[in-house]
Design a protein around this motif. Structure first.
Motif, PDB file in Angstrom:
ATOM      1  N   UNK A  40       0.815  -1.215   0.000  1.00 33.48           N
ATOM      2  CA  UNK A  40       0.000   0.000   0.000  1.00 33.48           C
ATOM      3  C   UNK A  40       0.852   1.270   0.000  1.00 33.48           C
ATOM      4  N   UNK A  41       2.180   1.106   0.059  1.00 36.56           N
ATOM      5  CA  UNK A  41       3.077   2.262   0.037  1.00 36.56           C
ATOM      6  C   UNK A  41       3.082   2.868  -1.367  1.00 36.56           C
ATOM      7  N   UNK A  56      -1.412   8.131  -9.879  1.00 43.27           N
ATOM      8  CA  UNK A  56      -0.350   7.415 -10.582  1.00 43.27           C
ATOM      9  C   UNK A  56      -0.193   6.002 -10.033  1.00 43.27           C
ATOM     10  N   UNK A  57      -0.234   5.870  -8.723  1.00 45.25           N
ATOM     11  CA  UNK A  57      -0.075   4.555  -8.091  1.00 45.25           C
ATOM     12  C   UNK A  57      -1.320   3.693  -8.245  1.00 45.25           C
ATOM     13  N   UNK A  58      -2.484   4.306  -8.163  1.00 42.26           N
ATOM     14  CA  UNK A  58      -3.730   3.533  -8.252  1.00 42.26           C
ATOM     15  C   UNK A  58      -3.830   2.831  -9.604  1.00 42.26           C
ATOM     16  N   UNK A  59      -3.375   3.480 -10.649  1.00 41.34           N
ATOM     17  CA  UNK A  59      -3.467   2.910 -11.995  1.00 41.34           C
ATOM     18  C   UNK A  59      -2.660   1.628 -12.139  1.00 41.34           C
ATOM     19  N   UNK A 115      -2.526  -3.151  -7.984  1.00 42.79           N
ATOM     20  CA  UNK A 115      -3.719  -3.980  -7.811  1.00 42.79           C
ATOM     21  C   UNK A 115      -4.182  -4.025  -6.357  1.00 42.79           C
ATOM     22  N   UNK A 116      -3.245  -3.913  -5.426  1.00 41.52           N
ATOM     23  CA  UNK A 116      -3.618  -3.917  -4.008  1.00 41.52           C
ATOM     24  C   UNK A 116      -4.452  -2.689  -3.663  1.00 41.52           C
ATOM     25  N   UNK A 117      -4.059  -1.542  -4.184  1.00 39.25           N
ATOM     26  CA  UNK A 117      -4.854  -0.336  -3.960  1.00 39.25           C
ATOM     27  C   UNK A 117      -6.224  -0.469  -4.610  1.00 39.25           C
ATOM     28  N   UNK A 118      -6.280  -1.092  -5.776  1.00 38.54           N
ATOM     29  CA  UNK A 118      -7.554  -1.278  -6.457  1.00 38.54           C
ATOM     30  C   UNK A 118      -8.462  -2.241  -5.702  1.00 38.54           C
ATOM     31  N   UNK A 119      -7.857  -3.243  -5.021  1.00 39.97           N
ATOM     32  CA  UNK A 119      -8.652  -4.154  -4.201  1.00 39.97           C
ATOM     33  C   UNK A 119      -9.202  -3.457  -2.963  1.00 39.97           C
ATOM     34  N   UNK A 120      -8.393  -2.580  -2.386  1.00 43.28           N
ATOM     35  CA  UNK A 120      -8.799  -1.899  -1.147  1.00 43.28           C
ATOM     36  C   UNK A 120      -9.807  -0.785  -1.422  1.00 43.28           C
ATOM     37  N   UNK A 121      -9.551  -0.010  -2.465  1.00 42.25           N
ATOM     38  CA  UNK A 121     -10.444   1.096  -2.836  1.00 42.25           C
ATOM     39  C   UNK A 121     -11.017   0.789  -4.219  1.00 42.25           C
ATOM     40  N   UNK A 122     -12.298   0.533  -4.272  1.00 38.11           N
ATOM     41  CA  UNK A 122     -12.904   0.044  -5.517  1.00 38.11           C
ATOM     42  C   UNK A 122     -12.872   1.077  -6.632  1.00 38.11           C
ATOM     43  N   UNK A 145      -8.980  -7.928   3.957  1.00 33.06           N
ATOM     44  CA  UNK A 145     -10.130  -7.317   3.300  1.00 33.06           C
ATOM     45  C   UNK A 145     -11.094  -8.438   2.906  1.00 33.06           C
ATOM     46  N   UNK A 146     -12.375  -8.245   3.152  1.00 32.46           N
ATOM     47  CA  UNK A 146     -13.360  -9.259   2.813  1.00 32.46           C
ATOM     48  C   UNK A 146     -13.814  -9.097   1.371  1.00 32.46           C
ATOM     49  N   UNK A 147     -14.052 -10.233   0.692  1.00 28.86           N
ATOM     50  CA  UNK A 147     -14.603 -10.199  -0.657  1.00 28.86           C
ATOM     51  C   UNK A 147     -15.673 -11.275  -0.783  1.00 28.86           C
ATOM     52  N   UNK A 148     -16.698 -11.009  -1.568  1.00 31.82           N
ATOM     53  CA  UNK A 148     -17.796 -11.949  -1.736  1.00 31.82           C
ATOM     54  C   UNK A 148     -17.627 -12.736  -3.041  1.00 31.82           C
ATOM     55  N   UNK A 149     -18.058 -13.997  -3.001  1.00 27.33           N
ATOM     56  CA  UNK A 149     -18.013 -14.832  -4.195  1.00 27.33           C
ATOM     57  C   UNK A 149     -19.068 -14.346  -5.190  1.00 27.33           C
ATOM     58  N   UNK A 150     -18.715 -14.302  -6.455  1.00 30.07           N
ATOM     59  CA  UNK A 150     -19.625 -13.840  -7.495  1.00 30.07           C
ATOM     60  C   UNK A 150     -20.707 -14.892  -7.717  1.00 30.07           C
ATOM     61  N   UNK A 151     -21.968 -14.492  -7.655  1.00 30.20           N
ATOM     62  CA  UNK A 151     -23.085 -15.432  -7.811  1.00 30.20           C
ATOM     63  C   UNK A 151     -23.861 -15.178  -9.098  1.00 30.20           C
ATOM     64  N   UNK A 152     -23.455 -14.179  -9.877  1.00 31.18           N
ATOM     65  CA  UNK A 152     -24.115 -13.891 -11.144  1.00 31.18           C
ATOM     66  C   UNK A 152     -23.069 -13.731 -12.239  1.00 31.18           C
ATOM     67  N   UNK A 153     -23.501 -13.895 -13.493  1.00 28.89           N
ATOM     68  CA  UNK A 153     -22.602 -13.696 -14.604  1.00 28.89           C
ATOM     69  C   UNK A 153     -21.841 -14.947 -14.998  1.00 28.89           C
TER      70      UNK A 153
END
Length: 535
Positions: free
Chosen positions: A12-13, A69-72, A75-82, A458-466
């Protein structure tokens, strides 16, 4: 059904681009200076270089730019902040050229702060530096260290020629902050308008000033103290400060890692590099009452005396608040008098309480010499949120007395930080023992793992659609529910008859008993310690 994503805090640095235009920033000219200032501690040099490139290369204009610049790419930042906008809004000093530097406690962040201040003044990026800290104790320590570094002739001679400032003035805010000054002040005094020059010094604004915030977690976390709560407002307020850096060894808002860290030197890395003490804590022990725990803590203290000849080990009790610390100190003093058969005056001289209470103010001065063998103090009682600024090196045991004193990553880091400094001349890497309660052992292990093993859940839910939902499948779970049933008694079995006419023989309780405690260090090495306790 829920899963868990684990993200390392190091992921996250925010990464500062280290390629810069040397015609704008000639940082290599400072190599000799950094070698003298930091010695072999390469992480200090890296922290200083990262900060200077971020602030002085001309590439970055705000923390928002660095965050995008870092968010782009992260992937860890993208997982934490949608969403990117969620990340930007989470930045504590959004819109400023600001950032935080996370250096483990006892790894010398004051040297990093001084190096950044000197170079920024010498480069002419800023004209003055204001260093803010949360207490008078820290202010006094920083003033002493900065004056010593400023007067170091070897350091002065290593400053490159044609510098804008080679001899900064080290002052507090009782004087007007002029060009070339490094002003060190505690945040409480900033609001005493009659006692400081802050308002006059920044009447024309603070755009030409670098703000360095020591123990910046106070500014980022909410606090019961009004002045501390105003800290962040001061940084974002009327003076329009642009250049802002924060320093801490506890980069957490409760259990959340800071979102604006640009350099990190973690507790685990510092332990592996043997810069600080290692840590061990209770994994399992026998249930004990307060009197038995006092005996086990005292036995640990005696063990530390045996293992560290020539030193006077210090043990620290950490309570949830001032009242608890005061009451616990009195109970432990009674224990020393009754159990060790010593005079009360002697016992009272061995114990001090250090809190923000006015009645304990005089005890803060005693901390300056607490490591000396002629100083009788061996037991310090304090509270978890008021522990920065102690430069005590002989701490070998820390006792978090209530779970509220040790129930978040922020508190874990702060409490551990009081015992990590290695005494001068110590031949090997010592350990600091954390005597936590056994009932907390599972949560303590989890928290210490997250602080020292550098993990964030960080919690994540299993995809149930698609499209991806077709890969889900159901697992059959066995039913373990209880069912009561009546069973007929076997009539052939005779009932047992007890003869009580001769009385009942009871076994008396032993006066002494063995208590076994299992300790574990951060490398999962464990061992058992037996203590004989008297009932």
């Amino acid at each position: 059904m829920e899963g868990v994503i684990k993200i390392k805090e190091s992921d996250l640095v925010l990464r500062v681009k280290l390629n810069y235009d040397p015609s704008i920033l000639n940082l290599s000219a400072w190599d000799n200076y950094l070698d003298i200032l930091c010695g072999i501690r390469e992480y200090q040099k890296e922290a200083i270089r990262t900060a200077i490139i971020y602030l002085a290369s001309g590439y970055y204009h705000t923390i928002d730019q660095l965050a995008r610049e870092n968010y782009a790419d992260n992937l860890s930042l993208q997982d934490k902040y949608k969403r990117e906008v969620d990340f930007i809004n989470h930045l504590p000093l959004h819109g400023k050229l600001s950032a935080a530097i996370d250096l483990a406690t006892a790894t010398g962040k004051s040297y990093v702060m001084f190096g950044i201040a000197q170079i920024m003044l010498s480069l002419g990026v800023v004209k003055r530096v204001l260093i803010l800290c949360p207490s008078v104790t820290i202010e006094q320590e920083l003033l002493k260290k900065f004056k010593a570094l400023s007067n170091n002739r070897e350091l002065k001679n290593a400053i490159p020629e044609r510098s804008n400032c080679s001899n900064p003035g080290i002052i507090d805010a009782s004087s007007t902050i002029c060009a070339g000054d490094i002003c060190i002040e505690n945040i409480h005094a900033v609001y005493e308008k009659t006692a400081t020059s802050i308002k006059d010094s920044f009447a024309s604004g603070g755009q030409d000033t670098l703000i360095l915030n020591d123990e910046v977690h106070h500014a980022y976390n909410s606090s019961s103290e009004n002045d501390i709560r105003k800290w962040k407002s001061f940084l974002l307020g009327e003076y329009d400060f642009r250049y802002i850096l924060g320093f801490t060894g506890t980069a957490y808002v409760n259990n959340e890692y800071f979102s604006d860290v640009i350099y990190r030197y973690s507790l685990k890395q510092a332990i592996e590099d043997k810069i600080i003490k290692s840590v061990e804590y209770i994994a399992k022990d026998d249930k004990s009452d307060m009197f038995e725990k006092f005996q086990m803590i005292y036995d640990n203290h005696l063990e530390m005396i045996r293992k560290n000849p020539g030193l006077k080990p210090i043990s620290i009790f950490v309570s949830k608040d001032i009242k608890s610390a005061t009451n616990l100190s009195q109970e432990f003093t009674d224990f020393l008098v009754d159990t060790r058969k010593i005079d009360r005056n002697i016992a009272e001289n061995m114990v001090i309480v250090v809190t923000s209470s006015p009645k304990h103010k005089k005890n803060i001065l005693l901390l300056q010499t607490v490591d000396d063998s002629i100083n009788p103090i061996e037991w310090i009682f304090s509270v978890s949120m008021l522990t920065e600024g102690w430069d005590v090196k002989n701490v070998f045991q820390i006792v978090p007395w209530e779970d509220r004193a040790f129930n978040s990553k922020l508190l874990i880091s702060q409490v551990l930080g009081r015992g990590l400094r290695i005494p001068e001349g110590h031949g090997m890497q010592p350990k600091v023992r954390v005597f936590n309660h056994a009932s907390w052992s599972k949560s303590i292990q989890t928290l210490v793992d997250e602080v020292l093993e550098i993990e964030l859940e960080l919690k994540s839910r299993i995809i149930v659609e698609g499209e991806r939902a077709k890969y889900n499948f159901v697992i059959h779970n066995l039913n373990y529910s209880q069912e009561e049933r009546a069973i007929d008694k076997n009539g052939d079995k005779r009932q047992e008859v007890f003869d009580l006419t001769k009385g009942i023989v009871l076994i008396s309780q032993t006066i002494d008993d063995k208590k076994i405690t299992e300790y574990e260090d951060i490398n999962r090495n464990s061992y058992e310690k037996t203590t004989i306790v008297s009932r």
